[in-house]
Design a protein around this motif. Structure first.
Motif, short mmCIF file in Angstrom:
data_model
loop_
_atom_site.label_atom_id
_atom_site.label_comp_id
_atom_site.label_asym_id
_atom_site.label_seq_id
_atom_site.Cartn_x
_atom_site.Cartn_y
_atom_site.Cartn_z
N LEU A 45 38.52 12.60 8.40
CA LEU A 45 37.40 13.43 7.83
C LEU A 45 38.41 14.56 7.33
CD1 LEU A 45 36.81 14.20 12.22
CD2 LEU A 45 35.18 13.94 10.09
N LEU A 46 39.66 14.17 6.70
CA LEU A 46 40.04 14.98 5.99
C LEU A 46 40.12 14.76 4.93
CD1 LEU A 46 44.03 15.69 8.38
CD2 LEU A 46 41.92 17.83 7.50
N ARG A 47 40.38 13.54 4.45
CA ARG A 47 40.04 12.83 2.97
C ARG A 47 38.74 12.90 2.52
NH1 ARG A 47 43.98 8.90 5.66
NH2 ARG A 47 45.94 8.78 4.61
N GLU A 48 37.83 12.81 3.06
CA GLU A 48 36.82 13.24 3.12
C GLU A 48 36.14 14.27 2.36
OE1 GLU A 48 34.44 11.13 5.68
OE2 GLU A 48 34.72 8.86 5.27
N THR A 49 36.81 15.47 2.98
CA THR A 49 36.44 16.90 2.59
C THR A 49 36.44 17.15 0.97
OG1 THR A 49 38.61 17.47 4.07
CG2 THR A 49 37.70 19.00 2.52
N PRO A 50 35.42 17.89 0.57
CA PRO A 50 35.31 17.79 -1.13
C PRO A 50 36.01 18.61 -1.55
CG PRO A 50 33.17 18.38 0.44
CD PRO A 50 34.19 18.51 1.47
N ALA A 51 36.59 17.59 -2.49
CA ALA A 51 37.85 18.94 -3.51
C ALA A 51 37.27 20.31 -4.55
CB ALA A 51 38.55 17.36 -4.08
N SER A 52 37.95 20.77 -4.09
CA SER A 52 37.51 22.35 -5.12
C SER A 52 37.98 21.81 -6.48
CB SER A 52 38.90 23.26 -4.73
OG SER A 52 40.19 22.21 -4.76
N ASP A 53 39.00 20.78 -6.94
CA ASP A 53 39.26 20.22 -7.53
C ASP A 53 38.61 18.80 -8.25
OD1 ASP A 53 40.22 18.74 -10.17
OD2 ASP A 53 42.25 20.25 -10.07
N PRO A 54 37.43 18.31 -8.39
CA PRO A 54 37.14 16.27 -8.54
C PRO A 54 39.33 15.74 -8.92
CG PRO A 54 35.25 17.64 -9.13
CD PRO A 54 36.51 18.58 -9.52
N SER A 55 39.39 16.14 -9.01
CA SER A 55 40.85 15.09 -10.29
C SER A 55 41.25 15.03 -9.03
CB SER A 55 41.05 15.46 -11.87
OG SER A 55 41.53 17.11 -11.49
N ARG A 56 41.54 16.08 -8.38
CA ARG A 56 42.75 16.18 -7.11
C ARG A 56 42.66 15.85 -5.40
NH1 ARG A 56 46.44 20.77 -8.74
NH2 ARG A 56 47.88 19.86 -6.82
N PRO A 57 41.98 14.22 -5.32
CA PRO A 57 41.29 14.65 -4.09
C PRO A 57 41.82 15.08 -2.63
CG PRO A 57 41.94 12.72 -4.85
CD PRO A 57 42.42 13.67 -6.09
N VAL A 58 41.65 15.18 -2.04
CA VAL A 58 42.42 15.76 -0.79
C VAL A 58 42.93 14.81 -0.09
CG1 VAL A 58 41.87 17.20 2.04
CG2 VAL A 58 40.62 17.71 -0.26
N MET A 59 44.60 15.24 0.39
CA MET A 59 45.61 13.59 1.00
C MET A 59 46.09 14.62 2.18
SD MET A 59 47.58 13.14 -2.03
CE MET A 59 47.82 11.90 -1.73
N VAL A 60 46.30 13.32 2.93
CA VAL A 60 46.67 13.65 4.63
C VAL A 60 48.30 13.23 4.33
CG1 VAL A 60 47.30 12.50 7.09
CG2 VAL A 60 45.17 13.03 5.56
N PRO A 61 49.02 14.77 4.87
CA PRO A 61 50.75 14.84 4.48
C PRO A 61 51.44 13.67 4.98
CG PRO A 61 49.35 16.64 5.95
CD PRO A 61 48.48 15.81 6.13
N GLY A 62 52.16 12.89 3.72
CA GLY A 62 52.47 11.64 3.94
C GLY A 62 52.16 10.43 2.78
#
Length: 346
Positions: free
Chosen positions: A297-314
């Motif tokens: 659910l977190l990693r699939e969040t649309p990224a505000s900057d497509p070159s920097r996808p959402v990551m999970v801590p760690g």
């Protein structure tokens, strides 16, 4: 920045390098290796401020008496799920690993357990301990107090440490979620790096000695750090010190000596390890499905900057660890030579 031409060091090379330096100071081999392993994991996870860079500081403090080479740990069992470890001013990672193992053993029986530490010293980054716990199926809350660098809200003097706290959540068959954070907006290590590189810093990182925000790293190092979230960061730093300092029986707040100003002084700080045996909550398959869903659910969040996808801590630390185990880690050549010189007599 580390020289790209510096040699790559594999995990065992890192451990051996640090181990020899500690043994040359009179540290017993098993304790030297435990300490070296925690610091090596820090470097391999990309947390270089808490990696082999600390070998030099630890050795200096041991030579001056700030860390007791011959300290014998004292363990108290206070209740079935509660213990205390007194490090008697010995090496922090030795105290930390002892506490982690005690807490895992107790949590396997009781489901949840806590160990408080006192009489300790700097124990490295929290993430390596959280990772070791997660690999054994334990969720964790781990924290430590530190010498003062942060002022309470409205204050013009540092009275609180940049007290780190970390959380770990295992994912059977997958990568755990690891959160390791200090309380300040930025660490003093970043400010020292900016000074060394002749760069300015953002004004929300620190203040000068009079409590005024500054972009000058030299003035910032004379002042104190800004807590993240203003008064909320103040409260979180205090909560960590209440757990690790006040409740553990360790030193706390301004009673903690600065290792920078007084490397010969024994800090006798505290840590806390709180672990939950996730196997008592449900099966590995149950937890794996829930963890995969949550992280997806977190990693699939649309990224505000497509070159920097959402990551999970760690994610970043574990990717670096994986690469380091395959390729090795580059350390500053001058640091490697300094550590080798420290271990020349081992």
């Amino acid at each position: 920045m580390t020289d790209a031409s510096a040699p790559l060091l594999k995990e065992e090379e890192l451990v051996t390098l640090a181990c020899r330096a500690f043994e040359a100071q009179g540290v017993a081999r098993d304790r030297a290796r435990v300490t070296a392993q925690i610091l090596a994991l820090g470097d391999m996870m990309g947390i270089h401020t808490h990696g082999l860079l600390r070998v030099v500081n630890y050795c200096e403090r041991m030579s001056l008496g700030g860390i007791d080479v011959d300290a014998e740990l004292e363990i108290e069992t206070l209740a079935p799920a509660l213990a205390r470890v007194d490090g008697h001013a010995g090496l922090g990672p030795v105290t930390g690993i002892t506490a982690l193992e005690l807490t895992m053993e107790a949590a396997r029986k009781t489901g949840i357990a806590a160990t408080f530490c006192k009489g300790s010293s700097h124990f490295g980054a929290i993430a390596p301990y959280s990772l070791l716990a997660a690999e054994q199926g334990f969720a964790s809350i781990i924290a430590t107090n530190a010498s003062v660098t942060i002022a309470p809200t409205g204050g013009s003097e540092a009275r609180l440490g940049n007290n780190p706290i970390g959380f770990g959540f295992p994912d059977p068959g997958g990568d755990p979620v690891l959160i390791d954070m200090a309380i300040s907006v930025a660490a003093r290590g970043k400010i020292r790096a900016a000074l060394k590189e002749g760069k300015s810093i953002p004004e929300d990182w620190a203040t000068d000695r009079d409590g005024r925000p500054t972009s000058d790293p030299a003035e910032a190092l004379k002042g104190f750090l800004q807590p993240m979230g203003g008064h909320k960061g103040y409260g979180l730093s205090l909560a960590v010190d209440m757990l690790c300092g006040v409740l553990s029986g360790a030193t706390y707040l301004t009673h903690v000596s600065s290792w920078v100003d007084h490397p010969e002084a024994q800090q006798k700080i505290g840590h806390v390890f709180i672990l939950i045996d996730t196997g008592k909550l449900g099966s590995p398959d149950w937890l794996a499905k829930r963890m995969r869903d949550a992280t997806s659910l977190l990693r699939e969040t649309p990224a505000s900057d497509p070159s920097r996808p959402v990551m999970v801590p760690g994610d970043r630390e574990l990717a670096r660890l994986s690469a380091a185990r395959t390729e090795g880690v580059r350390l500053d050549a001058s640091l490697v030579e300094e550590i080798r010189a420290l271990g020349a007599g081992a």
